[in-house]
Design an enzyme around this catalytic site. Structure first.
Site, short mmCIF file in Angstrom:
data_model
loop_
_atom_site.label_atom_id
_atom_site.label_comp_id
_atom_site.label_asym_id
_atom_site.label_seq_id
_atom_site.Cartn_x
_atom_site.Cartn_y
_atom_site.Cartn_z
N ASP A 67 0.81 -1.22 0.00
CA ASP A 67 0.00 0.00 0.00
C ASP A 67 0.84 1.27 0.00
O ASP A 67 2.07 1.22 0.20
CB ASP A 67 -0.97 -0.01 1.19
CG ASP A 67 -0.32 -0.44 2.50
OD1 ASP A 67 0.92 -0.42 2.59
OD2 ASP A 67 -1.06 -0.80 3.43
N HIS A 138 -7.48 -4.85 9.98
CA HIS A 138 -7.20 -4.60 8.56
C HIS A 138 -5.89 -5.23 8.12
O HIS A 138 -4.96 -5.41 8.91
CB HIS A 138 -7.30 -3.11 8.20
CG HIS A 138 -6.19 -2.24 8.65
ND1 HIS A 138 -6.40 -1.05 9.32
CD2 HIS A 138 -4.84 -2.33 8.50
CE1 HIS A 138 -5.24 -0.47 9.55
NE2 HIS A 138 -4.27 -1.23 9.07
N GLU A 143 -9.81 -1.87 5.00
CA GLU A 143 -10.52 -1.59 6.25
C GLU A 143 -11.77 -2.47 6.38
O GLU A 143 -12.28 -2.98 5.37
CB GLU A 143 -10.96 -0.12 6.26
CG GLU A 143 -9.81 0.87 6.21
CD GLU A 143 -9.15 1.07 7.58
OE1 GLU A 143 -9.09 0.12 8.38
OE2 GLU A 143 -8.69 2.20 7.83
C1 GLP Z 1 -0.86 0.34 8.56
C2 GLP Z 1 -0.41 -0.43 7.32
C3 GLP Z 1 -0.58 -1.91 7.49
C4 GLP Z 1 -0.01 -2.34 8.83
C5 GLP Z 1 -0.79 -1.70 9.93
C6 GLP Z 1 -0.28 -2.07 11.32
O1 GLP Z 1 -2.19 0.70 8.51
N1 GLP Z 1 -1.06 -0.02 6.13
O2 GLP Z 1 0.03 -2.59 6.41
O3 GLP Z 1 -0.08 -3.74 8.94
O4 GLP Z 1 -0.68 -0.29 9.80
O5 GLP Z 1 0.79 -1.24 11.65
P1 GLP Z 1 1.81 -1.48 12.81
O6 GLP Z 1 2.67 -2.60 12.37
O7 GLP Z 1 2.57 -0.20 12.92
O8 GLP Z 1 1.02 -1.80 14.01
#
Ligand code: GLP
Length: 243
Positions: A67, A138, A143
Site C-alpha cells: 500500500d 485490517h 478496512e
Molecule cells: C498500517 C499499514 C498496514 C499495517 C498496519 C499495522 O495501517 N497499512 O500494512 O499492517 O498499519 O501497523 P503497525 O505494524 O505499525 O502496528
C-alpha cells in the site's frame, strides 16, 4: 495455517526473517510482497544484518508493496516509498528498478489500481507476502467493510486507523485520509503468506482474524481460507489463544 509463538518483538522479528530468508535462499529470483508499519521494522533489520554478513543476496529479488498513502510523493518522509527505502532497500543489494509500490501521486484511483494489479501479474504473482495486522483487523489498508475489496483500489481510511498511524505524523490532521491498497484478492493470490503481530493491542484483532467468523468486518479473517499461512506472533499478541 501454522502459528509460531515468539517471546517478544525481537524474537518475532528473527523468526519472521527466517521465513523470508528461507524463501530468498530457495528461490533467489522470488517476488516478495512487503509491508510497512512498526511490525516489520525488526524483520527488515534482521534481514539487513544477514545480508551484511554475506548470508543473503537480494540481487535477483523483486518486490511489491501492499500500500501507499494517496497524495504523498516518494520523497515525503511519511510515504511508504520513503519508509521502504530507508528501513530496508538502501541497506540491501536490491535493484531499485525491481521494487514496486503503488504510486501515491496518481490522482486516478481506478487507473492506479489497474496499473498496479498488472504490475503484480507481470511479475508472475507474489511468492511470499509479509503482512502486519491493523488494530481493527485490517490487512494492507483493507478496512472493515460490508464486502471484501478485490483488486488494488483507493481506500478511505477509518478514524481508528488515522488515530493509530498519527504517531508517525506531526498530527492526526497530517495523516492522509486516503490510500491505495492491494485488495483482498491480490493478497490472497500470494503463494505463501507470513502474518506478523506483536503486542497486547493486536491480541483481539489476531484472535478474531484467525479464530472468528470469516467476514469483511474483520478483513484479516479471510486468511483462514488461504492454503499456506504462517503466523509469527509474540506472547502478548497471542494472549487470547490457548497455545
Ligand atoms: C498500517 C499499514 C498496514 C499495517 C498496519 C499495522 O495501517 N497499512 O500494512 O499492517 O498499519 O501497523 P503497525 O505494524 O505499525 O502496528
Amino acid at each position: 495455517m501454522r502459528i509460531y509463538k515468539a517471546t517478544d518483538y525481537n524474537d518475532m522479528s528473527r523468526k519472521a526473517a527466517n521465513v523470508i530468508s528461507a524463501q530468498v535462499t530457495m528461490k533467489p529470483d522470488c517476488v516478495l510482497g512487503l509491508a510497512t508499519g512498526s511490525s516489520p521494522i525488526g524483520t527488515y533489520k534482521q534481514l539487513i544484518e544477514w545480508h551484511r554478513e554475506g548470508l543473503l543476496d537480494f540481487s535477483q529479488v523483486h518486490t511489491a508493496n501492499l500500500d501507499e498513502y494517496k497524495g504523498l510523493t516518494k520523497d515525503n518522509d511519511q510515504s511508504y516509498y520513503y519508509f521502504m527505502y530507508h528501513n530496508f532497500f538502501k541497506d540491501i543489494n536490491i535493484d531499485m528498478a525491481n521494487t514496486n509500490i503503488p504510486d501515491g501521486t496518481n490522482p486516478d484511483g481506478e487507473a492506479e489500481g489497474a496499473r498496479y494489479d498488472q504490475v503484480v501479474r507481470d511479475l508472475g504473482g507474489v511468492d511470499l507476502q509479509l503482512l502486519g495486522l491493523g488494530r481493527n483487523g485490517h490487512i494492507g489498508f483493507n478496512e472493515p467493510d460490508e464486502v471484501f475489496p478485490k483488486g488494488t483500489h483507493c481506500v478511505d481510511l477509518q478514524e481508528s486507523t488515522i488515530e493509530a498511524n498519527k504517531r508517525f505524523f506531526a498530527s492526526a490532521d497530517d495523516v492522509p485520509k486516503q490510500a491505495y491498497s492491494m485488495g483482498i484478492q491480490t493478497i490472497m493470490m500470494a503463494r505463501k503468506i507470513l502474518l506478523i503481530a506483536s503486542g497486547e493491542d493486536k491480541a483481539e484483532a489476531l484472535y478474531n482474524s484467525l479464530c472468528g467468523p470469516i467476514t469483511p468486518h474483520v478483513p484479516g479473517s479471510i486468511l483462514q481460507l488461504h492454503q499456506d499461512v504462517v503466523v509469527v506472533a509474540d506472547e502478548a499478541a497471542l494472549s487470547k489463544f490457548n497455545l
